[in-house]
Design an enzyme around this catalytic site. Structure first.
Site, PDB file in Angstrom:
ATOM      1  N   TYR A  59       0.769  -1.325  -0.134  1.00  0.00           N
ATOM      2  CA  TYR A  59      -0.237  -0.072   0.112  1.00  0.00           C
ATOM      3  C   TYR A  59       0.801   1.257  -0.005  1.00  0.00           C
ATOM      4  O   TYR A  59       0.511   2.248  -0.620  1.00  0.00           O
ATOM      5  CB  TYR A  59      -0.926   0.063   1.249  1.00  0.00           C
ATOM      6  CG  TYR A  59      -1.930  -0.829   0.870  1.00  0.00           C
ATOM      7  CD1 TYR A  59      -3.183  -0.335  -0.126  1.00  0.00           C
ATOM      8  CD2 TYR A  59      -2.204  -2.253   1.430  1.00  0.00           C
ATOM      9  CE1 TYR A  59      -4.297  -1.287  -0.347  1.00  0.00           C
ATOM     10  CE2 TYR A  59      -3.365  -3.111   0.925  1.00  0.00           C
ATOM     11  CZ  TYR A  59      -4.304  -2.677   0.193  1.00  0.00           C
ATOM     12  OH  TYR A  59      -5.263  -3.531  -0.064  1.00  0.00           O
ATOM     13  N   ARG A  62       1.437   1.819  -3.503  1.00  0.00           N
ATOM     14  CA  ARG A  62       0.261   2.170  -4.155  1.00  0.00           C
ATOM     15  C   ARG A  62       0.065   3.689  -3.853  1.00  0.00           C
ATOM     16  O   ARG A  62      -0.440   4.396  -4.653  1.00  0.00           O
ATOM     17  CB  ARG A  62      -1.082   1.419  -3.910  1.00  0.00           C
ATOM     18  CG  ARG A  62      -1.147  -0.188  -3.962  1.00  0.00           C
ATOM     19  CD  ARG A  62      -1.366  -0.271  -5.434  1.00  0.00           C
ATOM     20  NE  ARG A  62      -0.079  -0.198  -6.509  1.00  0.00           N
ATOM     21  CZ  ARG A  62       1.190  -0.738  -6.374  1.00  0.00           C
ATOM     22  NH1 ARG A  62       1.395  -1.878  -5.718  1.00  0.00           N
ATOM     23  NH2 ARG A  62       1.893  -0.240  -7.180  1.00  0.00           N
ATOM     24  N   GLN A  92     -15.452   2.813  -5.917  1.00  0.00           N
ATOM     25  CA  GLN A  92     -14.595   1.835  -5.303  1.00  0.00           C
ATOM     26  C   GLN A  92     -12.987   1.992  -4.951  1.00  0.00           C
ATOM     27  O   GLN A  92     -12.596   1.199  -4.634  1.00  0.00           O
ATOM     28  CB  GLN A  92     -14.895   0.235  -6.133  1.00  0.00           C
ATOM     29  CG  GLN A  92     -16.464   0.032  -6.392  1.00  0.00           C
ATOM     30  CD  GLN A  92     -16.693  -0.894  -7.245  1.00  0.00           C
ATOM     31  OE1 GLN A  92     -16.453  -2.233  -7.110  1.00  0.00           O
ATOM     32  NE2 GLN A  92     -17.000  -0.512  -8.597  1.00  0.00           N
ATOM     33  N   ASN A  93     -12.815   3.109  -5.586  1.00  0.00           N
ATOM     34  CA  ASN A  93     -11.380   3.220  -5.730  1.00  0.00           C
ATOM     35  C   ASN A  93     -10.841   3.773  -4.345  1.00  0.00           C
ATOM     36  O   ASN A  93     -11.740   4.613  -3.826  1.00  0.00           O
ATOM     37  CB  ASN A  93     -10.949   4.346  -6.951  1.00  0.00           C
ATOM     38  CG  ASN A  93     -11.247   3.809  -8.137  1.00  0.00           C
ATOM     39  OD1 ASN A  93     -11.479   2.495  -8.098  1.00  0.00           O
ATOM     40  ND2 ASN A  93     -11.187   4.498  -9.192  1.00  0.00           N
ATOM     41  N   HIS A 110     -14.606   1.501  -0.716  1.00  0.00           N
ATOM     42  CA  HIS A 110     -13.643   0.608   0.119  1.00  0.00           C
ATOM     43  C   HIS A 110     -12.477   1.319   0.472  1.00  0.00           C
ATOM     44  O   HIS A 110     -11.435   0.958   0.737  1.00  0.00           O
ATOM     45  CB  HIS A 110     -13.265  -0.096  -1.201  1.00  0.00           C
ATOM     46  CG  HIS A 110     -14.245  -1.124  -1.991  1.00  0.00           C
ATOM     47  ND1 HIS A 110     -14.062  -1.596  -3.192  1.00  0.00           N
ATOM     48  CD2 HIS A 110     -15.123  -1.618  -1.482  1.00  0.00           C
ATOM     49  CE1 HIS A 110     -15.126  -2.294  -3.330  1.00  0.00           C
ATOM     50  NE2 HIS A 110     -15.919  -2.284  -2.382  1.00  0.00           N
ATOM     51  N   THR A 177     -15.736  -0.292 -14.067  1.00  0.00           N
ATOM     52  CA  THR A 177     -16.013  -1.233 -13.110  1.00  0.00           C
ATOM     53  C   THR A 177     -16.451  -2.713 -13.827  1.00  0.00           C
ATOM     54  O   THR A 177     -17.486  -3.008 -14.540  1.00  0.00           O
ATOM     55  CB  THR A 177     -16.997  -1.112 -11.936  1.00  0.00           C
ATOM     56  OG1 THR A 177     -17.021  -2.121 -11.147  1.00  0.00           O
ATOM     57  CG2 THR A 177     -18.226  -0.422 -12.401  1.00  0.00           C
ATOM     58  N   SER A 178     -15.696  -3.951 -13.363  1.00  0.00           N
ATOM     59  CA  SER A 178     -16.166  -5.038 -13.607  1.00  0.00           C
ATOM     60  C   SER A 178     -17.522  -5.583 -13.475  1.00  0.00           C
ATOM     61  O   SER A 178     -18.171  -6.500 -13.635  1.00  0.00           O
ATOM     62  CB  SER A 178     -14.971  -6.164 -13.470  1.00  0.00           C
ATOM     63  OG  SER A 178     -14.881  -6.262 -11.860  1.00  0.00           O
ATOM     64  N   MET A 224     -17.327   9.383 -21.024  1.00  0.00           N
ATOM     65  CA  MET A 224     -17.654  10.355 -20.136  1.00  0.00           C
ATOM     66  C   MET A 224     -18.131  11.627 -21.160  1.00  0.00           C
ATOM     67  O   MET A 224     -19.007  12.205 -20.875  1.00  0.00           O
ATOM     68  CB  MET A 224     -17.110  10.592 -19.123  1.00  0.00           C
ATOM     69  CG  MET A 224     -17.239   9.782 -18.088  1.00  0.00           C
ATOM     70  SD  MET A 224     -18.742   9.488 -17.184  1.00  0.00           S
ATOM     71  CE  MET A 224     -19.407  10.872 -16.903  1.00  0.00           C
TER      72      MET A 224
HETATM   73  P1  NAD Z   1     -11.681  -4.170 -12.019  1.00  0.00           P
HETATM   74  O1  NAD Z   1     -10.381  -4.185 -12.036  1.00  0.00           O
HETATM   75  O2  NAD Z   1     -12.418  -5.471 -11.410  1.00  0.00           O
HETATM   76  O3  NAD Z   1     -12.594  -3.883 -13.217  1.00  0.00           O
HETATM   77  C1  NAD Z   1     -11.828  -2.777 -13.875  1.00  0.00           C
HETATM   78  C2  NAD Z   1     -12.805  -2.478 -15.202  1.00  0.00           C
HETATM   79  O4  NAD Z   1     -12.419  -1.214 -15.918  1.00  0.00           O
HETATM   80  C3  NAD Z   1     -12.954  -3.513 -16.147  1.00  0.00           C
HETATM   81  O5  NAD Z   1     -14.237  -3.809 -16.273  1.00  0.00           O
HETATM   82  C4  NAD Z   1     -12.122  -2.836 -17.253  1.00  0.00           C
HETATM   83  O6  NAD Z   1     -12.796  -3.372 -18.501  1.00  0.00           O
HETATM   84  C5  NAD Z   1     -12.440  -1.484 -17.114  1.00  0.00           C
HETATM   85  N1  NAD Z   1     -11.388  -0.663 -17.806  1.00  0.00           N
HETATM   86  C6  NAD Z   1     -10.044  -0.857 -18.021  1.00  0.00           C
HETATM   87  N2  NAD Z   1      -9.602   0.248 -18.639  1.00  0.00           N
HETATM   88  C7  NAD Z   1     -10.645   1.363 -18.583  1.00  0.00           C
HETATM   89  C8  NAD Z   1     -10.557   2.604 -18.950  1.00  0.00           C
HETATM   90  N3  NAD Z   1      -9.415   3.195 -19.752  1.00  0.00           N
HETATM   91  N4  NAD Z   1     -11.646   3.197 -18.927  1.00  0.00           N
HETATM   92  C9  NAD Z   1     -12.983   2.572 -18.414  1.00  0.00           C
HETATM   93  N5  NAD Z   1     -12.902   1.380 -18.009  1.00  0.00           N
HETATM   94  C10 NAD Z   1     -11.812   0.573 -18.052  1.00  0.00           C
HETATM   95  O7  NAD Z   1     -11.884  -2.826 -10.961  1.00  0.00           O
HETATM   96  P2  NAD Z   1     -13.269  -2.738 -10.115  1.00  0.00           P
HETATM   97  O8  NAD Z   1     -14.522  -3.214 -10.347  1.00  0.00           O
HETATM   98  O9  NAD Z   1     -13.234  -1.305  -9.522  1.00  0.00           O
HETATM   99  O10 NAD Z   1     -12.881  -3.717  -8.681  1.00  0.00           O
HETATM  100  C11 NAD Z   1     -11.568  -3.607  -8.290  1.00  0.00           C
HETATM  101  C12 NAD Z   1     -11.386  -3.254  -6.841  1.00  0.00           C
HETATM  102  O11 NAD Z   1      -9.922  -3.118  -6.634  1.00  0.00           O
HETATM  103  C13 NAD Z   1     -12.135  -2.092  -6.361  1.00  0.00           C
HETATM  104  O12 NAD Z   1     -12.808  -2.564  -5.187  1.00  0.00           O
HETATM  105  C14 NAD Z   1     -10.902  -1.183  -5.879  1.00  0.00           C
HETATM  106  O13 NAD Z   1     -11.375  -0.907  -4.437  1.00  0.00           O
HETATM  107  C15 NAD Z   1      -9.618  -1.991  -6.021  1.00  0.00           C
HETATM  108  N6  NAD Z   1      -8.763  -1.245  -6.856  1.00  0.00           N
HETATM  109  C16 NAD Z   1      -8.716   0.144  -6.831  1.00  0.00           C
HETATM  110  C17 NAD Z   1      -7.850   1.088  -7.769  1.00  0.00           C
HETATM  111  C18 NAD Z   1      -7.901   2.362  -7.485  1.00  0.00           C
HETATM  112  O14 NAD Z   1      -8.101   2.995  -6.351  1.00  0.00           O
HETATM  113  N7  NAD Z   1      -7.459   3.168  -8.767  1.00  0.00           N
HETATM  114  C19 NAD Z   1      -7.043   0.425  -8.649  1.00  0.00           C
HETATM  115  C20 NAD Z   1      -7.410  -0.879  -8.670  1.00  0.00           C
HETATM  116  C21 NAD Z   1      -7.834  -1.766  -7.875  1.00  0.00           C
END
Ligand code: NAD
Length: 234
Positions: A59, A62, A92-93, A110, A177-178, A224
Site C-alpha cells: 500500500y 500504491r 470503489q477506488n 472501499h 468497473t467489472s 464520459m
Molecule cells: P476491476 O479491476 O475489477 O475492473 C476494472 C474495469 O475497468 C474492467 O471492467 C475494465 O474493462 C475497465 N477498464 C479498463 N480500462 C478502462 C478505461 N480506460 N476506462 C474505463 N474502464 C476501463 O475493478 P473494480 O470493478 O473497480 O474492482 C476492483 C477493486 O480493486 C475495487 O474494489 C478497488 O477498491 C480496487 N482497486 C482500486 C484501484 C484504485 O483505487 N484506482 C485500482 C485497482 C483496484
C-alpha cells in the site's frame, strides 16, 4: 418571476477503470493481479495477519503511485457535471483522483489510501502526510496503524448510505468497473424504475440483463464525453 427547477440527481458509480488513463492499473486487466501482486497476498485480513510488513509495503507503493498521478478527462468531466446536476460520486477506488478533479461529494466504498486507521478500533482514522505508514507506527491506543481500506472479506460499512443515494438518482452512470466485486456490484439494483442508466467500460463487465442499461464501450475519458453530451441536452 422565475422559479428555479431543482437540479436532477446524478449518481456516478466508479471503479478502477476510471483511473486507468491516469496510469493506475485495474486488477481484472492483468489477470486477477494488482500491480503484479496476488490480491489474496496483500488485500485480505489473512494477509495482514500473516505478513503485515508486506501489506504495508504494497500500500505504500500504491500510495506513492497515487500521489504521482493526475486526474484524467473522465474524472474532470464527472466533476464538471456539478454545474448541471446535483452530483454524488460513489467510488470503489481508494485513490483521491475524483476529489483532485474537483468532485465535491465522493463517497469511498472501499476506503481511502491516503488515510490510516487503528488495527483495533476502526473508528480511529488519520490522514497520512507523506506516502508511508511505517511498521511500528501506532494509533493513540498503541496498536499498529493499517491502511484505511476495505479488504476482501471485510464488511463494507458505506453500503447502506450508498444504496440510499442510488435510490434517489434520476440518472445513474457506471464507469470502469467489472461489476464483479461484491457487495458493491449490487448497488445498481437500487435504482428506481424511471432512472436512466449508462455504463462506460471498454471491456466486458458483468451487465445485469434485467436492467435497461445503455452501454458505451469506450474508455472513461471518451465515454464520459459522450454521456455528458447526451445528458446535458435533455
Ligand atoms: P476491476 O479491476 O475489477 O475492473 C476494472 C474495469 O475497468 C474492467 O471492467 C475494465 O474493462 C475497465 N477498464 C479498463 N480500462 C478502462 C478505461 N480506460 N476506462 C474505463 N474502464 C476501463 O475493478 P473494480 O470493478 O473497480 O474492482 C476492483 C477493486 O480493486 C475495487 O474494489 C478497488 O477498491 C480496487 N482497486 C482500486 C484501484 C484504485 O483505487 N484506482 C485500482 C485497482 C483496484
Amino acid at each position: 418571476m422565475y422559479t428555479l427547477l431543482p437540479m436532477k440527481k446524478l449518481v456516478v458509480f466508479t471503479g478502477a477503470g476510471v483511473s486507468a488513463e491516469s496510469g493506475i492499473k485495474t486488477f481484472r486487466d492483468s489477470g486477477g493481479l494488482w500491480e503484479e501482486y496476488d490480491i489474496m497476498d496483500v488485500a485480505t485480513p489473512e494477509a495482514w495477519h500473516r505478513q503485515p510488513e508486506v501489506v504495508l509495503e504494497f500500500y505504500n507503493a500504491r500510495r506513492k503511485q497515487v500521489l504521482e498521478s493526475e486526474p484524467n478527462q473522465g474524472h474532470r468531466i464527472i466533476a464538471e457535471l456539478e454545474s448541471h446536476f446535483d452530483v454524488d460520486v460513489i467510488t470503489q477506488n481508494i485513490d483521491d483522483l475524483h476529489e483532485r478533479a474537483g468532485s465535491t461529494r465522493a463517497m469511498h466504498l472501499h476506503g481511502e489510501i491516503r488515510k490510516s486507521k487503528s488495527s483495533i478500533n476502526p473508528n480511529l482514522i488519520y490522514p497520512i502526510s507523506g506516502d508511508k505508514i511505517a511498521w511500528g507506527e501506532t494509533c493513540e491506543l498503541g496498536s499498529q496503524l493499517r491502511p484505511h481500506v476495505v479488504w476482501f472479506g471485510e464488511e463494507v460499512p458505506m453500503m447502506p448510505p450508498a444504496e440510499r443515494l442510488v435510490n434517489e438518482a434520476n440518472i445513474f452512470i457506471i464507469v470502469g468497473t467489472s461489476l464483479n466485486v461484491y457487495p458493491a456490484a449490487l448497488l445498481v439494483f437500487h435504482v428506481r424504475k424511471d432512472c436512466k442508466i449508462y455504463l462506460v467500460d471498454p471491456g466486458d463487465p458483468i451487465i445485469p440483463s434485467q436492467l435497461n442499461i445503455t452501454w458505451i464501450k469506450e474508455k472513461a475519458g471518451e465515454g464520459m464525453r459522450m454521456v455528458r453530451d447526451e445528458i446535458i441536452k435533455v
